[in-house]
Design a protein around this motif. Structure first.
Motif: not given
Length: 493
Positions: A344-354
């Motif tokens: 879930n942390n990975t997905d939250r960081i990925r959201l910021e990157g997107v």
């Protein structure tokens, strides 16, 4: 007279043929509709969304009863060697019941059939969290489908614009060859009467040869663009109509583009929903620590099969409520919880990157659109000025004030300006479509409103309604919400 009349009729026929072709010119909307219905990339992504639909059905099955029928049949052959004597237990009841003196064989057979029922009543929120994760996966898949659709439409529009550009470039190149061919004839005729020199003839020949080479290159590039078009759309291009205007869809400035992207960008939506799904899976992992309750029941018969005697069969009926409380799992559950949290942390960081990538793409597309529009406006002025320069140079050439090289250079500048205008108009249109793609407005329903749109919602409803409706679903779902871990219950989009 007859020859003149035949020429007039032929010209009229050619004119009517041109009008007919123009009337049936292929439009960008038709190309988009064809790609929308047959593009393999788009079809594959739709299939992927249907795969995700099944995930919801499988997650919801955790609330439903599991009903099964089982049966067994067995045969045994017991042989006792002669000479040992004594009593032997042949029926397995623990009591020696047969005297064996000369040896013997005992045969037995047994069979049973039973119906088993297992109904989950409470899973600690695990099932409701799994359903929430599956829903988020489905919504994320739909957002990804929109993104793939936009990419396909961008490729279609780019291929359409490339073919249209290259068709116009070939027409300009052919016109240039015809013009230079006539220029060479005039130069040769004036050389024959002594008005021009051999240098003038050589210059005209060189320029004509170069123009023919450029025409061949343009025709080759057109064939490449046609092949790209066929790969994306599904059939070769015909006579293409001009692209429709995009002014109503394009944002007025960068700030508006960013606002639209925050609300409509499928890439941002897909990243948000992926984070939502992984957050629900954290709840699934945590729910494994909670107790679970289920109702179990069974009904069956057992007895001797051969010979089959109904009265000798035993009937079995059982019912129980089973409560399971996990105490120690060797650290597996704790590890799974930590793993889910990190995902879930990975997905939250990925959201910021997107979100950052979308902002970057919007800024680039906006800059390219503005630059291409400025270049197109400037090239229109260059073309007009070059036409005036060619006409003036020709007049001055006729009175001896200009050389052959002057008029050749003037015509070359005009052709270059016309080519630059065609290219800049294509670049401006493609940049506008790329901007629509970046903000989430590049959709078939906007560019081809007559196309029959694919509905992932309709496909999901067809899957969700399959099977028998079990009234206990609602009861089990309500019970499973009680004390569910944080993140298990989420709002639907």
């Amino acid at each position: 007279m007859e020859r003149i009349l035949s020429r007039v009729i032929a010209a009229m026929a050619a004119s009517f043929s041109a009008v007919a072709v123009s009337a049936h010119a292929e439009t960008l909307a038709e190309a988009i509709a064809l790609a929308y219905e047959s593009n393999p990339t788009l079809e594959a992504q739709r299939s992927q969304v249907r795969v995700l639909d099944e995930g919801y059905v499988q997650a919801r099955a955790g609330l439903r009863p599991q009903l099964s029928i089982s049966s067994t049949a067995s045969y045994s052959n017991t042989s006792v060697n002669a000479g040992r004597g004594g009593l032997v237990d042949t029926n397995g009841d623990g009591i020696p019941d047969t005297a064996i003196t000369t040896g013997g064989v005992t045969e037995r057979n047994f069979g049973n059939a039973s119906l088993s029922l297992n109904q989950p009543l409470y899973t600690g929120g695990r099932t409701i969290a799994a359903m929430s994760a599956a829903e988020a996966d489905i919504f994320a898949g739909r957002a990804t489908l929109r993104d793939v659709e936009a990419s396909v439409l961008l490729n279609v529009t780019q291929a359409y614009s490339d073919v249209l550009r290259d068709q116009r470039i070939v027409a300009i190149r052919r016109q240039d060859v015809d013009t230079l061919d006539k220029r060479l004839e005039e130069t040769q005729a004036r050389f024959d009467v002594g008005e021009l020199t051999g240098t003038d003839v050589a210059q005209a020949k060189a320029r004509l040869g170069s123009s023919r080479a450029q025409l061949a290159a343009a025709e080759g590039q057109l064939e490449i663009s046609r092949a790209n078009y066929e790969a994306v759309v599904g059939r070769p291009p015909g006579d293409l109509a001009p692209q429709p205007l995009l002014d109503e869809l394009l944002p007025k400035d960068v700030l508006e583009a960013l606002d639209v992207a925050r609300a409509e960008s499928p890439r941002i939506q897909a990243a948000e929903l992926a984070e939502r799904a992984s957050r629900a899976r954290v709840a699934v992992a945590r729910a494994q620590r909670r107790p679970s309750i289920s109702l179990r029941g069974g009904y069956g018969y057992s007895g001797q099969v051969d010979p089959f005697i109904t009265d000798r069969f035993a009937r079995n009926l059982s019912a129980s409520v089973v409560t399971t409380v996990p105490i120690y799992s060797g650290g597996v559950i704790a590890s799974q919880v930590r793993q889910a949290v990190e995902r879930n942390n990975t997905d939250r960081i990925r959201l910021e990157g997107v979100e950052r990538q979308v902002r970057q793409v919007i800024a680039q597309a906006w800059s390219q659109l503005r630059t291409a529009n400025v270049a197109a406006d400037a090239n229109e002025g260059v073309v007009q000025a070059a036409k005036i320069a060619v006409e003036g140079t020709r007049l001055e050439f006729d009175v001896g004030l200009r050389t052959t090289l002057d008029i050749l250079n003037a015509e070359l500048e005009l052709r270059n300006a016309e080519l630059a205008l065609v290219t800049s108009r294509r670049d401006a249109y493609v940049a506008g479509v790329a901007l629509l793609n970046a903000i989430g407005r590049l959709e078939a329903r906007r560019l081809a409103p007559e196309v029959a749109l694919y509905s992932p919602e309709r496909s999901f409803e067809g899957v969700r309604r399959q099977g028998l409706w079990v009234p206990v679903d609602a009861v089990a779902q309500t019970l499973d919400r009680v004390g569910a871990p944080a993140g298990a219950i989420q709002r639907k989009r």
